[in-house]
Design a protein around this motif. Sequence first.
Motif, PDB file in Angstrom:
ATOM      1  N   GLY A   1      40.061  30.536  36.501  1.00 25.12           N
ATOM      2  CA  GLY A   1      41.330  31.153  36.128  1.00 25.12           C
ATOM      3  C   GLY A   1      41.159  32.156  35.009  1.00 25.12           C
ATOM      4  N   PHE A   2      40.355  31.820  33.996  1.00 25.14           N
ATOM      5  CA  PHE A   2      40.100  32.760  32.909  1.00 25.14           C
ATOM      6  C   PHE A   2      39.399  34.011  33.425  1.00 25.14           C
ATOM      7  CE2 PHE A   2      39.600  28.743  30.078  1.00 25.14           C
ATOM      8  CZ  PHE A   2      40.976  28.595  30.024  1.00 25.14           C
ATOM      9  N   ILE A   3      38.416  33.822  34.284  1.00 27.38           N
ATOM     10  CA  ILE A   3      37.659  34.956  34.823  1.00 27.38           C
ATOM     11  C   ILE A   3      38.576  35.905  35.582  1.00 27.38           C
ATOM     12  CG2 ILE A   3      35.883  35.629  36.509  1.00 27.38           C
ATOM     13  CD1 ILE A   3      34.392  33.065  35.727  1.00 27.38           C
ATOM     14  N   GLY A   4      39.578  35.342  36.262  1.00 29.30           N
ATOM     15  CA  GLY A   4      40.508  36.186  37.005  1.00 29.30           C
ATOM     16  C   GLY A   4      41.232  37.198  36.148  1.00 29.30           C
ATOM     17  N   ASN A   5      41.196  37.023  34.839  1.00 30.28           N
ATOM     18  CA  ASN A   5      41.783  37.980  33.901  1.00 30.28           C
ATOM     19  C   ASN A   5      40.722  38.844  33.220  1.00 30.28           C
ATOM     20  OD1 ASN A   5      44.807  37.015  33.586  1.00 30.28           O
ATOM     21  ND2 ASN A   5      43.553  35.178  33.651  1.00 30.28           N
ATOM     22  N   LEU A   6      39.618  38.228  32.836  1.00 26.78           N
ATOM     23  CA  LEU A   6      38.573  38.954  32.102  1.00 26.78           C
ATOM     24  C   LEU A   6      37.948  40.067  32.922  1.00 26.78           C
ATOM     25  CD1 LEU A   6      36.839  35.873  30.430  1.00 26.78           C
ATOM     26  CD2 LEU A   6      38.479  37.450  29.390  1.00 26.78           C
ATOM     27  N   ILE A   7      38.071  39.997  34.240  1.00 27.57           N
ATOM     28  CA  ILE A   7      37.521  41.031  35.122  1.00 27.57           C
ATOM     29  C   ILE A   7      38.353  42.307  35.109  1.00 27.57           C
ATOM     30  CG2 ILE A   7      36.404  39.407  36.697  1.00 27.57           C
ATOM     31  CD1 ILE A   7      38.854  39.492  38.453  1.00 27.57           C
ATOM     32  N   GLY A   8      39.522  42.266  34.486  1.00 29.63           N
ATOM     33  CA  GLY A   8      40.452  43.384  34.585  1.00 29.63           C
ATOM     34  C   GLY A   8      40.015  44.668  33.913  1.00 29.63           C
ATOM     35  N   GLY A   9      38.941  44.643  33.128  1.00 31.74           N
ATOM     36  CA  GLY A   9      38.482  45.856  32.470  1.00 31.74           C
ATOM     37  C   GLY A   9      37.182  46.398  33.016  1.00 31.74           C
ATOM     38  N   LEU A  10      36.642  45.768  34.056  1.00 36.19           N
ATOM     39  CA  LEU A  10      35.330  46.174  34.574  1.00 36.19           C
ATOM     40  C   LEU A  10      35.280  47.639  34.979  1.00 36.19           C
ATOM     41  CD1 LEU A  10      33.840  43.365  36.871  1.00 36.19           C
ATOM     42  CD2 LEU A  10      32.825  44.372  34.813  1.00 36.19           C
ATOM     43  N   THR A  11      36.302  48.092  35.685  1.00 37.76           N
ATOM     44  CA  THR A  11      36.336  49.465  36.196  1.00 37.76           C
ATOM     45  C   THR A  11      37.686  50.083  35.878  1.00 37.76           C
ATOM     46  OG1 THR A  11      37.262  48.837  38.351  1.00 37.76           O
ATOM     47  CG2 THR A  11      34.867  48.779  38.130  1.00 37.76           C
ATOM     48  N   HIS A  12      37.781  51.383  36.128  1.00 39.59           N
ATOM     49  CA  HIS A  12      39.040  52.076  35.862  1.00 39.59           C
ATOM     50  C   HIS A  12      40.085  51.803  36.937  1.00 39.59           C
ATOM     51  CE1 HIS A  12      36.677  54.570  38.527  1.00 39.59           C
ATOM     52  NE2 HIS A  12      37.664  55.400  38.733  1.00 39.59           N
ATOM     53  N   TYR A  13      39.684  51.087  37.982  1.00 36.36           N
ATOM     54  CA  TYR A  13      40.633  50.706  39.023  1.00 36.36           C
ATOM     55  C   TYR A  13      40.758  49.186  39.112  1.00 36.36           C
ATOM     56  CZ  TYR A  13      36.189  50.085  41.498  1.00 36.36           C
ATOM     57  OH  TYR A  13      34.912  49.718  41.841  1.00 36.36           O
ATOM     58  N   ALA A  14      40.218  48.457  38.154  1.00 39.41           N
ATOM     59  CA  ALA A  14      40.129  46.995  38.234  1.00 39.41           C
ATOM     60  C   ALA A  14      41.467  46.296  38.074  1.00 39.41           C
ATOM     61  CB  ALA A  14      39.155  46.473  37.171  1.00 39.41           C
ATOM     62  N   SER A  15      42.435  46.951  37.437  1.00 39.76           N
ATOM     63  CA  SER A  15      43.715  46.302  37.155  1.00 39.76           C
ATOM     64  C   SER A  15      44.752  47.370  36.848  1.00 39.76           C
ATOM     65  CB  SER A  15      43.574  45.359  35.949  1.00 39.76           C
ATOM     66  OG  SER A  15      43.202  46.091  34.791  1.00 39.76           O
ATOM     67  N   GLY A  16      46.001  46.936  36.734  1.00 36.50           N
ATOM     68  CA  GLY A  16      47.065  47.861  36.376  1.00 36.50           C
ATOM     69  C   GLY A  16      46.853  48.507  35.022  1.00 36.50           C
ATOM     70  N   PRO A  17      46.560  47.716  33.959  1.00 35.76           N
ATOM     71  CA  PRO A  17      46.296  48.327  32.653  1.00 35.76           C
ATOM     72  C   PRO A  17      45.148  49.337  32.686  1.00 35.76           C
ATOM     73  CG  PRO A  17      46.687  45.985  32.406  1.00 35.76           C
ATOM     74  CD  PRO A  17      46.610  46.244  33.890  1.00 35.76           C
ATOM     75  N   ALA A  18      44.103  49.025  33.443  1.00 37.80           N
ATOM     76  CA  ALA A  18      42.986  49.969  33.551  1.00 37.80           C
ATOM     77  C   ALA A  18      43.453  51.280  34.166  1.00 37.80           C
ATOM     78  CB  ALA A  18      41.864  49.350  34.388  1.00 37.80           C
ATOM     79  N   GLY A  19      44.314  51.196  35.181  1.00 34.29           N
ATOM     80  CA  GLY A  19      44.833  52.403  35.803  1.00 34.29           C
ATOM     81  C   GLY A  19      45.633  53.250  34.847  1.00 34.29           C
ATOM     82  N   VAL A  20      46.446  52.605  34.008  1.00 33.25           N
ATOM     83  CA  VAL A  20      47.238  53.337  33.018  1.00 33.25           C
ATOM     84  C   VAL A  20      46.328  54.085  32.050  1.00 33.25           C
ATOM     85  CG1 VAL A  20      48.812  53.088  31.051  1.00 33.25           C
ATOM     86  CG2 VAL A  20      49.230  51.804  33.155  1.00 33.25           C
ATOM     87  N   ILE A  21      45.353  53.379  31.501  1.00 25.52           N
ATOM     88  CA  ILE A  21      44.488  53.981  30.485  1.00 25.52           C
ATOM     89  C   ILE A  21      43.602  55.068  31.090  1.00 25.52           C
ATOM     90  CG2 ILE A  21      42.607  53.530  28.868  1.00 25.52           C
ATOM     91  CD1 ILE A  21      45.420  52.557  27.991  1.00 25.52           C
ATOM     92  N   PHE A  22      43.065  54.815  32.289  1.00 24.70           N
ATOM     93  CA  PHE A  22      42.217  55.842  32.894  1.00 24.70           C
ATOM     94  C   PHE A  22      43.013  57.112  33.170  1.00 24.70           C
ATOM     95  CE2 PHE A  22      40.301  57.964  36.598  1.00 24.70           C
ATOM     96  CZ  PHE A  22      39.060  58.261  36.042  1.00 24.70           C
ATOM     97  N   GLY A  23      44.243  56.956  33.594  1.00 21.78           N
ATOM     98  CA  GLY A  23      45.075  58.121  33.875  1.00 21.78           C
ATOM     99  C   GLY A  23      45.358  58.967  32.650  1.00 21.78           C
ATOM    100  N   SER A  24      45.209  58.394  31.463  1.00 26.10           N
ATOM    101  CA  SER A  24      45.460  59.154  30.235  1.00 26.10           C
ATOM    102  C   SER A  24      44.418  60.234  30.011  1.00 26.10           C
ATOM    103  CB  SER A  24      45.485  58.213  29.029  1.00 26.10           C
ATOM    104  OG  SER A  24      44.179  57.717  28.744  1.00 26.10           O
ATOM    105  N   GLY A  25      43.237  60.069  30.614  1.00 26.20           N
ATOM    106  CA  GLY A  25      42.186  61.079  30.496  1.00 26.20           C
ATOM    107  C   GLY A  25      41.260  60.927  29.309  1.00 26.20           C
TER     108      GLY A  25
END
Length: 488
Positions: A427-451
């Motif tokens: 369960g913890f891993i299911g969250n910690l993986i969210g920063g692996l790539t710029h498409y890994a999660s919703g927050p990653a998508g927001v930050i990557f889109g900022s440029g």
Amino acid sequence: MPTTTSTSTREGGTTSRARRAMALKIAAILLVTLVLYFLPVPDGVDPRGMHMAGIFAGTILGLILQPLPTASVAVIGLAAAMITGTMDTGTEALQGFGNATIWLIVAAFFIADGFLLTGLGRRIALLFVALLGKSSLGLSYGMALTDLVLSPATPSNTARAGGVVYPIVKSLAAVNDSHPTSDESRKRLGAYLSLTSVQVNTITSAMFVTAMAGNPLAVGFAADAGVEITWGTWALAALVPGIVSLVVMPWFMAKAYRPTITRTPEAPAHARGELKELGPMSRGEWTMLVTFVLLLVLWVLGGTIGVNATAAAFVGVAILLVTKVLTWKDMAANSGAWSTLIFFSVLVGMASHLNDLGVIDWIGDEVAGLVGGMPWIAAFAVLTLVYFYVHYLFASNTAQVVAMYAVFLGAAIATGAPPLFAALALGFIGNLIGGLTHYASGPAGVIFGSGYVKTSEWFKVSFFASVVNILIWSLVGGGWMYLIGIWD
């Protein structure tokens, strides 16, 4: 004349090298795509499964190598899936564009614009600078505390990261003259704060059942396997490794992805002076503040009152449009939002299709078979590492939880791992993986889109950040869970 000839020769050589590099990138993408595309179809996998795996892998490699901009690569991958019949145009290819989380990300971009256009973001940024602005590290810890305070009551980590933290990060960067317009500018502060905020968000999401939408799903899957996890059990198990990670991660990121601005001793006094010059809040700022508070209430209480996080975000955008804090022209000009919509929708659709075709189940079954007969600790280590890094194939934390959590939990319990320990760790891993790539999660998508963060930097730095998280949550977290009896 010799000087002109020499310059032309150098330019010609640079162009030739660039063309060779581009040709090698395209060749690598095509090779990976075709090798997987024509692999024999395993039992239990749809005949189109390996075709989809090949196209998806090729698209991911394209996003890494960047022969073209991110959105362009995604569109080409989608075109390949459609023209080969791997994804049906009417029912499968465009399914990602109807994903509510993706539209929440897009709305978050527009909400962030409201902070900037009204000046409220700058005012908030100056307050943070006045309090914590003596160093970039202090600012990062301020963002981490903000995320932590909101996380127990905010089931949408995208809403938390995109609607709350990101606007402040962007404003802090702007105040320190850090913009995504050039390498020199973005690396001053914005790149560090942006990527660090994603890594911090993965940690706060892992600390509470209610901090990420996929966590309750994991609890449900665990219950199906006979493992009961309460809100308090999850929070207690995550408490110590979570706090240690929140202390370590901003410091680690400051070393691995160092901002060029590290000390700003004059910033607090300067910020106080700027706040005095700003004077009272304007009508636009008050409108933005009230809208922001309303959004926080709706996001925090959404599960209780039945308001979806995406619906709440669009209500916020609508208020900003009605009050003319935002205009359609402002929204249309936000290229980051629309680019994110394209590439994230394509990847989420592809990842969902892989699951529908049985590819993900096949991978999970193969992994479970590989660890048969091993001591449970060794088997569990292999399973968790695979579960962690297979997220390179996913564009959503929740999608991976839905597709693979139950499979890996069953395999872990079969090897002899303590059921509650295995269920919580996965369960913890299911969250910690969210920063692996710029498409890994919703927050990653927001930050990557900022440029602020380049794709190559994201993959490199986030991989090392993932190793740090794995070490902390394995050693510190494992030891803590042993002490409180979760290994029983």
